[in-house]
Design a protein around this motif. Structure first.
Motif, PDB file in Angstrom:
ATOM      1  N   GLU A   1      31.888  49.619  64.939  1.00  0.00           N
ATOM      2  CA  GLU A   1      31.527  48.619  65.770  1.00  0.00           C
ATOM      3  C   GLU A   1      29.984  49.967  66.824  1.00  0.00           C
ATOM      4  N   ARG A   2      30.066  51.036  66.124  1.00  0.00           N
ATOM      5  CA  ARG A   2      29.508  52.814  66.936  1.00  0.00           C
ATOM      6  C   ARG A   2      28.433  52.127  65.794  1.00  0.00           C
ATOM      7  N   LEU A   3      27.946  52.150  64.941  1.00  0.00           N
ATOM      8  CA  LEU A   3      27.306  52.247  63.819  1.00  0.00           C
ATOM      9  C   LEU A   3      25.900  50.907  64.141  1.00  0.00           C
ATOM     10  N   ILE A   4      26.787  49.729  64.620  1.00  0.00           N
ATOM     11  CA  ILE A   4      25.696  48.627  64.961  1.00  0.00           C
ATOM     12  C   ILE A   4      25.427  49.204  66.228  1.00  0.00           C
ATOM     13  N   GLU A   5      25.972  49.933  67.664  1.00  0.00           N
ATOM     14  CA  GLU A   5      25.767  50.106  68.509  1.00  0.00           C
ATOM     15  C   GLU A   5      24.177  51.535  68.097  1.00  0.00           C
ATOM     16  N   ALA A   6      24.317  52.540  67.333  1.00  0.00           N
ATOM     17  CA  ALA A   6      23.587  52.816  66.952  1.00  0.00           C
ATOM     18  C   ALA A   6      22.054  52.271  66.440  1.00  0.00           C
ATOM     19  N   GLY A   7      22.247  51.690  66.209  1.00  0.00           N
ATOM     20  CA  GLY A   7      20.926  50.688  65.615  1.00  0.00           C
ATOM     21  C   GLY A   7      20.947  51.149  63.544  1.00  0.00           C
ATOM     22  N   SER A   8      21.729  51.930  63.413  1.00  0.00           N
ATOM     23  CA  SER A   8      22.239  52.189  61.680  1.00  0.00           C
ATOM     24  C   SER A   8      21.545  51.688  60.471  1.00  0.00           C
ATOM     25  N   VAL A   9      21.319  51.428  59.636  1.00  0.00           N
ATOM     26  CA  VAL A   9      20.641  51.226  58.619  1.00  0.00           C
ATOM     27  C   VAL A   9      20.856  51.656  57.178  1.00  0.00           C
ATOM     28  N   LEU A  10      21.001  53.157  57.720  1.00  0.00           N
ATOM     29  CA  LEU A  10      21.919  53.271  56.181  1.00  0.00           C
ATOM     30  C   LEU A  10      23.097  54.748  56.766  1.00  0.00           C
ATOM     31  N   GLN A  11      24.123  54.154  55.892  1.00  0.00           N
ATOM     32  CA  GLN A  11      25.500  55.711  56.453  1.00  0.00           C
ATOM     33  C   GLN A  11      26.016  56.161  55.078  1.00  0.00           C
ATOM     34  N   LEU A  12      25.622  57.430  54.995  1.00  0.00           N
ATOM     35  CA  LEU A  12      25.682  58.124  53.631  1.00  0.00           C
ATOM     36  C   LEU A  12      27.676  58.926  53.820  1.00  0.00           C
ATOM     37  N   PHE A  13      28.399  57.975  53.307  1.00  0.00           N
ATOM     38  CA  PHE A  13      29.947  58.389  53.344  1.00  0.00           C
ATOM     39  C   PHE A  13      29.886  59.060  51.866  1.00  0.00           C
ATOM     40  N   ALA A  14      30.218  60.857  52.452  1.00  0.00           N
ATOM     41  CA  ALA A  14      30.685  61.593  51.387  1.00  0.00           C
ATOM     42  C   ALA A  14      32.192  60.702  51.054  1.00  0.00           C
ATOM     43  N   VAL A  15      32.755  61.657  49.878  1.00  0.00           N
ATOM     44  CA  VAL A  15      33.941  61.949  48.695  1.00  0.00           C
ATOM     45  C   VAL A  15      34.416  63.148  49.182  1.00  0.00           C
ATOM     46  N   TYR A  16      35.617  63.112  50.026  1.00  0.00           N
ATOM     47  CA  TYR A  16      35.278  65.405  50.083  1.00  0.00           C
ATOM     48  C   TYR A  16      36.970  65.455  49.450  1.00  0.00           C
ATOM     49  N   MET A  17      37.638  66.274  48.806  1.00  0.00           N
ATOM     50  CA  MET A  17      38.758  66.475  48.869  1.00  0.00           C
ATOM     51  C   MET A  17      39.242  66.997  49.588  1.00  0.00           C
ATOM     52  N   SER A  18      40.061  67.206  51.020  1.00  0.00           N
ATOM     53  CA  SER A  18      40.454  67.738  52.107  1.00  0.00           C
ATOM     54  C   SER A  18      41.302  68.677  50.614  1.00  0.00           C
ATOM     55  N   VAL A  19      41.249  70.664  51.900  1.00  0.00           N
ATOM     56  CA  VAL A  19      42.145  71.440  51.318  1.00  0.00           C
ATOM     57  C   VAL A  19      43.885  70.263  51.386  1.00  0.00           C
ATOM     58  N   GLN A  20      43.930  69.358  52.099  1.00  0.00           N
ATOM     59  CA  GLN A  20      45.404  68.980  52.275  1.00  0.00           C
ATOM     60  C   GLN A  20      45.691  68.705  50.924  1.00  0.00           C
ATOM     61  N   ILE A  21      44.655  68.058  49.867  1.00  0.00           N
ATOM     62  CA  ILE A  21      44.933  67.839  48.398  1.00  0.00           C
ATOM     63  C   ILE A  21      45.466  68.867  47.962  1.00  0.00           C
ATOM     64  N   VAL A  22      46.239  68.776  47.578  1.00  0.00           N
ATOM     65  CA  VAL A  22      46.563  69.930  46.549  1.00  0.00           C
ATOM     66  C   VAL A  22      46.117  69.511  44.814  1.00  0.00           C
ATOM     67  N   ASN A  23      45.414  70.677  44.042  1.00  0.00           N
ATOM     68  CA  ASN A  23      44.836  70.347  42.634  1.00  0.00           C
ATOM     69  C   ASN A  23      44.207  68.706  42.821  1.00  0.00           C
ATOM     70  N   PRO A  24      42.935  68.061  43.281  1.00  0.00           N
ATOM     71  CA  PRO A  24      42.424  67.518  43.571  1.00  0.00           C
ATOM     72  C   PRO A  24      42.341  66.594  41.875  1.00  0.00           C
ATOM     73  N   GLN A  25      42.558  65.966  41.730  1.00  0.00           N
ATOM     74  CA  GLN A  25      42.316  65.311  40.617  1.00  0.00           C
ATOM     75  C   GLN A  25      41.001  63.622  40.358  1.00  0.00           C
ATOM     76  N   PHE A  26      40.990  63.151  39.637  1.00  0.00           N
ATOM     77  CA  PHE A  26      39.476  62.444  39.356  1.00  0.00           C
ATOM     78  C   PHE A  26      40.460  61.231  40.094  1.00  0.00           C
TER      79      PHE A  26
END
Length: 312
Positions: free
Chosen positions: A33-58
């Protein structure tokens, strides 16, 4: 108004809290809803492995991409962007583009197969590090402030050959300069500001900014308060100083935004969630020409992706 934003961490919140959906305005800064409100045409979504995920794997990366598929681009209003042709199609159909990126290569473990697999799945940009060291390079908070490892240099070459866009936000300055020598392709700083305006280790020096401009890269100004104003509580008008400075170096066609919404619990006053892009657009319109504002909000990023994404 059209908006392209180069960085958010919605997927990390969904990884840590699987009950969150893409409409949860109480827990997400970026929602459908907020993307629509902002008039977004493209949003990039990061795959980020939080420090809460110990020893991140593929597998952790694959889980995040699965969440992206099931909770974000499954909505008929959304469309995954893999190519320049996809951008044109999304625009023609009035849909919001969503592009996958990776922030930190820890879980790739130096394996080219993993890199190529992510490209096949639609990841189009990779930030080599987060704040600390990994097998490829040092991040900005790593005490030794090193550059790339041998495997990291091989990784850069592989990304260039594949057409993967590299992102220097969080990379050390030494690593930054090594990358400018190693890569012929333009690269981006998806969520970084100007160091001379706010002297934070995550921000870019004058020389770094000029190097990105010379390569026809892009800088996404972020809304993280210490990067906007390191001396006092950040307000929206502080962003104007960063814009003016980079533009004064010849970067008027190279500036965009990379909010880092959902990646921080602190907010620049007036920019608390994606819907507040309307207030930012109004502020910009009071200070700059319509043409310049359109460049900042979407056209500078769009022209970059038109050139740097696969054609089809």
């Amino acid at each position: 108004m059209k908006v392209i934003d180069a960085h958010c961490d919605v997927l990390n919140k969904m990884m840590l809290h699987p009950e969150i959906d893409f409409h949860d305005a109480d827990r997400l800064n970026v929602t459908l809803e907020r993307l629509i409100e902002a008039g977004s045409v493209l949003q990039l979504f990061a795959v980020y492995m939080s420090v809460q995920i110990v020893n991140p794997q593929f597998d952790h990366i694959l889980k995040a991409i699965d969440l992206f598929a099931s909770k974000i681009v499954s909505h008929p209003k959304m469309m995954q962007i893999r190519s320049a042709a996809d951008l044109r199609q999304a625009e023609a159909e009035g849909r919001i583009g969503a592009m996958l990126t990776l922030e930190g290569v820890e879980a790739l473990m130096g394996r080219e197969l993993y890199l190529r697999t992510l490209f096949h799945l639609g990841v189009r940009s990779i930030g080599i590090t987060w704040n600390y060291a990994n097998w490829a390079a040092d991040g900005v908070k790593e005490p030794r402030q090193g550059g790339f490892t041998l495997k990291g240099k091989q990784f850069v070459k592989q990304c260039d050959e594949l057409g993967m866009i590299l992102d220097v936000s969080h990379l050390t300055e030494k690593g930054f300069w090594e990358l400018t020598e190693m890569s012929e392709r333009p690269f981006i700083a998806s969520h970084s500001n100007a160091y001379v305006i706010s002297p934070n280790e995550r921000n870019l020096t004058k020389d770094q900014i000029q190097a990105i401009l010379q390569k026809d890269g892009r800088i996404g100004l972020t809304f993280i308060p210490p990067l906007v104003n390191s001396e006092k509580p950040a307000v929206m008008t502080d962003l104007l100083r960063h814009i003016d400075y980079i533009a004064s170096l010849g970067g008027s066609k190279h500036i965009g935004f990379g909010s880092d919404f959902d990646g921080t619990a602190q907010f620049t006053n007036g920019l608390e969630h994606m819907g507040r892009y309307n207030a930012l657009a109004e502020l910009l319109a009071n200070h700059y020409s319509n043409d310049f504002v359109e460049g900042l909000l979407h056209r500078n990023w769009r022209s970059f992706f038109d050139k740097q994404l696969p054609a089809t």
